[in-house]
Design a protein around this motif. Structure first.
Motif, PDB file in Angstrom:
ATOM      1  N   UNK A  14     -11.203   1.593  -3.724  1.00 47.62           N
ATOM      2  CA  UNK A  14     -10.949   2.407  -2.534  1.00 47.62           C
ATOM      3  C   UNK A  14     -10.968   3.908  -2.840  1.00 47.62           C
ATOM      4  N   UNK A  15     -11.677   4.290  -3.890  1.00 49.01           N
ATOM      5  CA  UNK A  15     -11.719   5.698  -4.263  1.00 49.01           C
ATOM      6  C   UNK A  15     -12.295   6.593  -3.179  1.00 49.01           C
ATOM      7  N   UNK A  16     -13.395   6.174  -2.580  1.00 50.06           N
ATOM      8  CA  UNK A  16     -14.029   6.978  -1.526  1.00 50.06           C
ATOM      9  C   UNK A  16     -13.118   7.090  -0.314  1.00 50.06           C
ATOM     10  N   UNK A  17     -12.442   5.997   0.030  1.00 52.50           N
ATOM     11  CA  UNK A  17     -11.519   6.020   1.159  1.00 52.50           C
ATOM     12  C   UNK A  17     -10.343   6.971   0.897  1.00 52.50           C
ATOM     13  N   UNK A  18      -9.861   6.982  -0.341  1.00 52.06           N
ATOM     14  CA  UNK A  18      -8.766   7.882  -0.691  1.00 52.06           C
ATOM     15  C   UNK A  18      -9.202   9.339  -0.603  1.00 52.06           C
ATOM     16  N   UNK A  19     -10.389   9.633  -1.114  1.00 55.75           N
ATOM     17  CA  UNK A  19     -10.900  11.003  -1.020  1.00 55.75           C
ATOM     18  C   UNK A  19     -10.961  11.446   0.443  1.00 55.75           C
ATOM     19  N   UNK A  20     -11.441  10.577   1.305  1.00 54.80           N
ATOM     20  CA  UNK A  20     -11.609  10.927   2.715  1.00 54.80           C
ATOM     21  C   UNK A  20     -10.275  11.263   3.378  1.00 54.80           C
ATOM     22  N   UNK A  21      -9.281  10.393   3.223  1.00 46.22           N
ATOM     23  CA  UNK A  21      -8.011  10.649   3.913  1.00 46.22           C
ATOM     24  C   UNK A  21      -7.295  11.860   3.330  1.00 46.22           C
ATOM     25  N   UNK A  22      -7.464  12.117   2.051  1.00 50.85           N
ATOM     26  CA  UNK A  22      -6.828  13.285   1.429  1.00 50.85           C
ATOM     27  C   UNK A  22      -7.506  14.578   1.870  1.00 50.85           C
ATOM     28  N   UNK A  23      -8.828  14.601   1.863  1.00 50.79           N
ATOM     29  CA  UNK A  23      -9.547  15.787   2.360  1.00 50.79           C
ATOM     30  C   UNK A  23      -9.150  16.086   3.803  1.00 50.79           C
ATOM     31  N   UNK A  24      -9.132  15.057   4.626  1.00 50.72           N
ATOM     32  CA  UNK A  24      -8.792  15.227   6.033  1.00 50.72           C
ATOM     33  C   UNK A  24      -7.368  15.750   6.196  1.00 50.72           C
TER      34      UNK A  24
ATOM     35  N   UNK B 175      -3.488   0.420   0.245  1.00 49.81           N
ATOM     36  CA  UNK B 175      -2.671   0.351  -0.962  1.00 49.81           C
ATOM     37  C   UNK B 175      -1.246  -0.059  -0.604  1.00 49.81           C
ATOM     38  N   UNK B 176      -0.519  -0.568  -1.594  1.00 52.04           N
ATOM     39  CA  UNK B 176       0.855  -0.984  -1.382  1.00 52.04           C
ATOM     40  C   UNK B 176       1.812   0.180  -1.633  1.00 52.04           C
ATOM     41  N   UNK B 177       2.798   0.324  -0.746  1.00 52.07           N
ATOM     42  CA  UNK B 177       3.780   1.399  -0.897  1.00 52.07           C
ATOM     43  C   UNK B 177       4.454   1.353  -2.261  1.00 52.07           C
ATOM     44  N   UNK B 178       4.796   0.173  -2.722  1.00 46.73           N
ATOM     45  CA  UNK B 178       5.506   0.035  -3.999  1.00 46.73           C
ATOM     46  C   UNK B 178       4.684   0.559  -5.171  1.00 46.73           C
ATOM     47  N   UNK B 179       3.368   0.291  -5.163  1.00 45.36           N
ATOM     48  CA  UNK B 179       2.539   0.745  -6.277  1.00 45.36           C
ATOM     49  C   UNK B 179       2.317   2.253  -6.219  1.00 45.36           C
ATOM     50  N   UNK B 180       2.284   2.820  -5.028  1.00 45.60           N
ATOM     51  CA  UNK B 180       2.150   4.275  -4.902  1.00 45.60           C
ATOM     52  C   UNK B 180       3.413   4.963  -5.416  1.00 45.60           C
ATOM     53  N   UNK B 181       4.568   4.464  -5.010  1.00 44.82           N
ATOM     54  CA  UNK B 181       5.837   5.056  -5.443  1.00 44.82           C
ATOM     55  C   UNK B 181       6.019   4.920  -6.956  1.00 44.82           C
ATOM     56  N   UNK B 182       5.632   3.784  -7.503  1.00 49.42           N
ATOM     57  CA  UNK B 182       5.732   3.582  -8.955  1.00 49.42           C
ATOM     58  C   UNK B 182       4.842   4.564  -9.694  1.00 49.42           C
ATOM     59  N   UNK B 183       3.648   4.785  -9.176  1.00 55.18           N
ATOM     60  CA  UNK B 183       2.732   5.754  -9.789  1.00 55.18           C
ATOM     61  C   UNK B 183       3.320   7.162  -9.734  1.00 55.18           C
ATOM     62  N   UNK B 184       3.847   7.546  -8.567  1.00 52.74           N
ATOM     63  CA  UNK B 184       4.396   8.894  -8.405  1.00 52.74           C
ATOM     64  C   UNK B 184       5.624   9.122  -9.281  1.00 52.74           C
ATOM     65  N   UNK B 185       6.323   8.048  -9.609  1.00 53.26           N
ATOM     66  CA  UNK B 185       7.529   8.148 -10.433  1.00 53.26           C
ATOM     67  C   UNK B 185       7.217   8.047 -11.920  1.00 53.26           C
TER      68      UNK B 185
ATOM     69  N   UNK C  76      -6.062   9.042  -5.936  1.00 50.73           N
ATOM     70  CA  UNK C  76      -7.463   8.611  -5.961  1.00 50.73           C
ATOM     71  C   UNK C  76      -7.698   7.662  -7.134  1.00 50.73           C
ATOM     72  N   UNK C  77      -7.131   7.987  -8.284  1.00 52.23           N
ATOM     73  CA  UNK C  77      -7.268   7.106  -9.453  1.00 52.23           C
ATOM     74  C   UNK C  77      -6.699   5.723  -9.161  1.00 52.23           C
ATOM     75  N   UNK C  78      -5.523   5.691  -8.546  1.00 48.71           N
ATOM     76  CA  UNK C  78      -4.908   4.411  -8.196  1.00 48.71           C
ATOM     77  C   UNK C  78      -5.798   3.647  -7.217  1.00 48.71           C
ATOM     78  N   UNK C  79      -6.317   4.345  -6.227  1.00 44.72           N
ATOM     79  CA  UNK C  79      -7.172   3.704  -5.222  1.00 44.72           C
ATOM     80  C   UNK C  79      -8.456   3.158  -5.840  1.00 44.72           C
ATOM     81  N   UNK C  80      -9.001   3.867  -6.828  1.00 44.16           N
ATOM     82  CA  UNK C  80     -10.234   3.411  -7.485  1.00 44.16           C
ATOM     83  C   UNK C  80     -10.069   2.029  -8.089  1.00 44.16           C
ATOM     84  N   UNK C  81      -8.869   1.705  -8.554  1.00 39.76           N
ATOM     85  CA  UNK C  81      -8.641   0.399  -9.172  1.00 39.76           C
ATOM     86  C   UNK C  81      -8.800  -0.736  -8.168  1.00 39.76           C
ATOM     87  N   UNK C  82      -8.676  -0.404  -6.881  1.00 38.57           N
ATOM     88  CA  UNK C  82      -8.867  -1.401  -5.822  1.00 38.57           C
ATOM     89  C   UNK C  82     -10.185  -1.193  -5.087  1.00 38.57           C
TER      90      UNK C  82
END
Length: 242
Positions: free
Chosen positions: A117-127, A151-161, A109-115
């Motif tokens: 897309x925070x609300x969109x991230x909350x929605x898909x995660x809750x669902x 979001x880009x796959x590369x930025x998500x993976x970098x965040x998770x790592x 959600x934090x990563x998505x907020x930078x673009x």
């Protein structure tokens, strides 16, 4: 043009947070100035002790162990929460819910907020968590959910790592407790003044929206705290109301 902010503290594992999101959205649909309102999502992790790797424990056994109740009692409690969710069009599936850490989901959600897309991230995660029974601590699931909202796959993976956003989540929690007196989530702060702790009826959200917006339009962001309105919520130790 600036927008009136509604700051929201929530956890993906909080059933009332998703119900509250739906009710607030229904209120915003009726609110004539909704385009001038911005939702700002903050993190509140209810149980940091949960593992990232999914086990075999059901949500019923988790609650039974944590709160010294029988699994039957836990099942009855969750059934009542599921009925509340149905009232706003959400089909909670507690039988298949995967009990895991929400830390990485909150970081997404934090990563998505930078673009924006925070609300969109909350929605898909809750669902994913409450409706689809997905493991929201699984990197593959988080990549799929994140890319589904842009979001880009590369930025998500970098965040998770990395440890990115962990300190921000800690600051969210400390600020909410120490400065705002948060005891329950969802926790809403309308225009830096009106506090709503819990999910409230649509008409009550609309009333708070109208009052907060009128003050924001006249005076801008408030510098004083208002009264506290309480609703259906989960306490900071994870006990959820009915």
């Amino acid at each position: 043009m600036d927008k009136m902010k509604i700051d929201i503290w929530s956890d993906i594992a909080c059933p009332h947070c998703y119900i509250g999101k739906r009710r607030l959205e229904k209120a915003l649909e009726q609110f004539p100035h909704r385009k001038n309102v911005e939702l700002v999502w903050h993190s509140y992790e209810l149980d940091p002790s949960l593992p990232k790797k999914a086990g075999t424990q059901s949500i019923y056994s988790y609650f039974a162990k944590k709160f010294a109740m029988s699994e039957d009692e836990a099942r009855r409690t969750q059934s009542k929460v599921a009925q509340m969710a149905k009232g706003v069009g959400l089909d909670y599936d507690f039988d298949n819910l995967v009990v895991v850490s929400t830390s990485d989901a909150l970081r997404l959600v934090k990563l998505a907020k930078e673009s924006g897309l925070g609300t969109e991230a909350e929605e898909v995660l809750f669902d994913a968590y409450f409706v689809k029974g997905q493991n929201i601590s699984d990197p593959a699931v988080l990549v799929q959910l994140g890319t589904s909202i842009g979001l880009q796959e590369s930025e998500i993976l970098a965040m998770l790592d990395s440890d990115k956003y962990l300190s921000e989540i800690k600051k969210d929690i400390e600020y909410s407790e120490n400065e705002l007196g948060l005891e329950y989530i969802p926790f809403y702060l309308f225009n830096n003044k009106q506090v709503v702790q819990g999910s409230i009826p649509v008409e009550d959200y609309l009333k708070v929206l109208n009052e907060a917006y009128a003050e924001w339009e006249a005076n801008g962001a408030s510098s004083e705290k208002g009264e506290v309105i309480s609703g259906q919520s989960c306490s900071i130790d994870g006990v959820c109301s009915l």
